[in-house]
Design a protein around this motif. Structure first.
Motif, PDB file in Angstrom:
ATOM      1  N   LEU A 130       0.849  -1.185   0.000  1.00 39.62           N
ATOM      2  CA  LEU A 130       0.000   0.000   0.000  1.00 39.62           C
ATOM      3  C   LEU A 130       0.888   1.239   0.000  1.00 39.62           C
ATOM      4  N   VAL A 131       0.636   2.146  -0.910  1.00 38.82           N
ATOM      5  CA  VAL A 131       1.387   3.393  -1.020  1.00 38.82           C
ATOM      6  C   VAL A 131       0.667   4.465  -0.204  1.00 38.82           C
ATOM      7  N   ARG A 132       1.392   5.074   0.731  1.00 36.73           N
ATOM      8  CA  ARG A 132       0.807   6.116   1.582  1.00 36.73           C
ATOM      9  C   ARG A 132       0.287   7.246   0.689  1.00 36.73           C
ATOM     10  N   SER A 133      -1.014   7.501   0.789  1.00 36.63           N
ATOM     11  CA  SER A 133      -1.667   8.458  -0.108  1.00 36.63           C
ATOM     12  C   SER A 133      -2.782   9.181   0.627  1.00 36.63           C
ATOM     13  N   ALA A 134      -3.204  10.312   0.092  1.00 35.64           N
ATOM     14  CA  ALA A 134      -4.332  11.050   0.665  1.00 35.64           C
ATOM     15  C   ALA A 134      -5.167  11.653  -0.457  1.00 35.64           C
ATOM     16  N   PHE A 135      -6.466  11.662  -0.234  1.00 35.14           N
ATOM     17  CA  PHE A 135      -7.428  12.188  -1.199  1.00 35.14           C
ATOM     18  C   PHE A 135      -8.398  13.093  -0.447  1.00 35.14           C
ATOM     19  N   VAL A 136      -8.608  14.282  -0.980  1.00 35.40           N
ATOM     20  CA  VAL A 136      -9.500  15.255  -0.350  1.00 35.40           C
ATOM     21  C   VAL A 136     -10.692  15.468  -1.271  1.00 35.40           C
ATOM     22  N   PHE A 137     -11.881  15.306  -0.706  1.00 32.33           N
ATOM     23  CA  PHE A 137     -13.127  15.511  -1.437  1.00 32.33           C
ATOM     24  C   PHE A 137     -13.895  16.650  -0.788  1.00 32.33           C
ATOM     25  N   ASN A 138     -14.499  17.505  -1.620  1.00 32.16           N
ATOM     26  CA  ASN A 138     -15.311  18.579  -1.062  1.00 32.16           C
ATOM     27  C   ASN A 138     -16.668  18.016  -0.629  1.00 32.16           C
ATOM     28  N   LYS A 139     -17.530  18.865  -0.075  1.00 31.24           N
ATOM     29  CA  LYS A 139     -18.802  18.368   0.459  1.00 31.24           C
ATOM     30  C   LYS A 139     -19.765  17.890  -0.625  1.00 31.24           C
ATOM     31  N   GLU A 140     -19.457  18.172  -1.892  1.00 37.09           N
ATOM     32  CA  GLU A 140     -20.246  17.639  -2.997  1.00 37.09           C
ATOM     33  C   GLU A 140     -19.699  16.290  -3.464  1.00 37.09           C
ATOM     34  N   GLY A 141     -18.591  15.850  -2.846  1.00 34.58           N
ATOM     35  CA  GLY A 141     -17.993  14.570  -3.194  1.00 34.58           C
ATOM     36  C   GLY A 141     -17.038  14.635  -4.372  1.00 34.58           C
ATOM     37  N   LYS A 142     -16.600  15.838  -4.742  1.00 30.24           N
ATOM     38  CA  LYS A 142     -15.663  16.000  -5.859  1.00 30.24           C
ATOM     39  C   LYS A 142     -14.233  15.995  -5.333  1.00 30.24           C
ATOM     40  N   LEU A 143     -13.378  15.231  -6.002  1.00 26.32           N
ATOM     41  CA  LEU A 143     -11.967  15.180  -5.636  1.00 26.32           C
ATOM     42  C   LEU A 143     -11.313  16.525  -5.923  1.00 26.32           C
ATOM     43  N   THR A 144     -10.703  17.117  -4.898  1.00 26.82           N
ATOM     44  CA  THR A 144     -10.066  18.419  -5.062  1.00 26.82           C
ATOM     45  C   THR A 144      -8.558  18.371  -4.876  1.00 26.82           C
ATOM     46  N   HIS A 145      -8.060  17.301  -4.267  1.00 27.35           N
ATOM     47  CA  HIS A 145      -6.630  17.204  -3.984  1.00 27.35           C
ATOM     48  C   HIS A 145      -6.274  15.730  -3.826  1.00 27.35           C
ATOM     49  N   ALA A 146      -5.172  15.335  -4.421  1.00 27.30           N
ATOM     50  CA  ALA A 146      -4.696  13.962  -4.270  1.00 27.30           C
ATOM     51  C   ALA A 146      -3.182  13.980  -4.177  1.00 27.30           C
ATOM     52  N   GLN A 147      -2.654  13.145  -3.315  1.00 22.96           N
ATOM     53  CA  GLN A 147      -1.212  13.023  -3.211  1.00 22.96           C
ATOM     54  C   GLN A 147      -0.863  11.568  -2.912  1.00 22.96           C
ATOM     55  N   ARG A 148       0.088  11.058  -3.662  1.00 17.29           N
ATOM     56  CA  ARG A 148       0.568   9.688  -3.482  1.00 17.29           C
ATOM     57  C   ARG A 148       2.038   9.732  -3.073  1.00 17.29           C
ATOM     58  N   ASN A 149       2.487   8.653  -2.478  1.00 14.02           N
ATOM     59  CA  ASN A 149       3.884   8.550  -2.032  1.00 14.02           C
ATOM     60  C   ASN A 149       4.253   9.681  -1.080  1.00 14.02           C
ATOM     61  N   LEU A 150       3.369  10.006  -0.173  1.00 11.91           N
ATOM     62  CA  LEU A 150       3.642  11.125   0.717  1.00 11.91           C
ATOM     63  C   LEU A 150       4.452  10.699   1.938  1.00 11.91           C
ATOM     64  N   ARG A 151       5.105  11.656   2.536  1.00 16.75           N
ATOM     65  CA  ARG A 151       5.849  11.434   3.785  1.00 16.75           C
ATOM     66  C   ARG A 151       4.879  11.629   4.936  1.00 16.75           C
ATOM     67  N   ALA A 152       4.909  10.723   5.898  1.00 16.84           N
ATOM     68  CA  ALA A 152       3.971  10.765   7.018  1.00 16.84           C
ATOM     69  C   ALA A 152       4.218  11.959   7.937  1.00 16.84           C
TER      70      ALA A 152
END
Length: 165
Positions: A130-152
């Motif tokens: 599993l690659v450490r990643s983060a995904f941010v969705f707005n309140k309408e459920g639309k992806l606004t930010h994504a980052q993969r291979n991030l440092r914890a």
């Protein structure tokens, strides 16, 4: 303002198992993330981490707990995701008094949806991890930010800065 992403990922409509502590009791619910966002009128920060109670994953989970109220004030729920079991999540939440719920994705359905299982090279051996990643969705459920291979370490503060700038 959140940096827009070219990635198009929709919140899944299949059920996932969310583990959380409520008034000293552990509960686990099956709900789709799409329904969750629709019913809370909040955005969602979904972060994927390799394994409960390991150094980097513990740093990340405790930092999200420390900044839980900051993200809440910005209108976001935070949920961590790993392939660990419900029991492992309960122990992890209890040991570090985590305020964030965790998803047990032992069948990797959610990991596959977000394409976070990748080949990794560990000590000369290639494995799927599993690659450490983060995904941010707005309140309408639309992806606004994504980052993969991030440092914890320090990621939550970097994300807070992104969301408030």
């Amino acid at each position: 303002m959140v940096k827009p992403t070219d990635e198009v990922i929709n919140l899944p409509n299949f059920p996932v198992t969310i583990v959380r502590e409520l008034d000293g009791n552990f509960i686990h619910d099956n709900i789709s993330l799409k329904e969750l966002v629709e019913h809370t009128d909040k955005g969602l920060i979904l972060y994927f981490y390799p394994k409960d109670d390991t150094p980097g994953c513990t740093v990340q989970a405790t930092e999200f707990t420390e900044h839980f109220n900051d993200f809440d004030e910005l209108g976001y729920d935070i949920i961590g995701v790993s392939r660990d079991s419900i029991e492992s999540h309960k122990k992890f939440i209890e040991k570090y008094d985590l305020q964030i719920p965790l998803i047990s994705d032992s069948d990797e359905q959610l990991c596959q949806h977000f394409e976070v299982i990748k080949e990794k090279n560990m000590y000369g051996k290639t494995t799927l991890g599993l690659v450490r990643s983060a995904f941010v969705f707005n309140k309408e459920g639309k992806l606004t930010h994504a980052q993969r291979n991030l440092r914890a370490k320090g990621y939550t503060e970097r994300l807070l800065n992104t969301l408030t700038s």
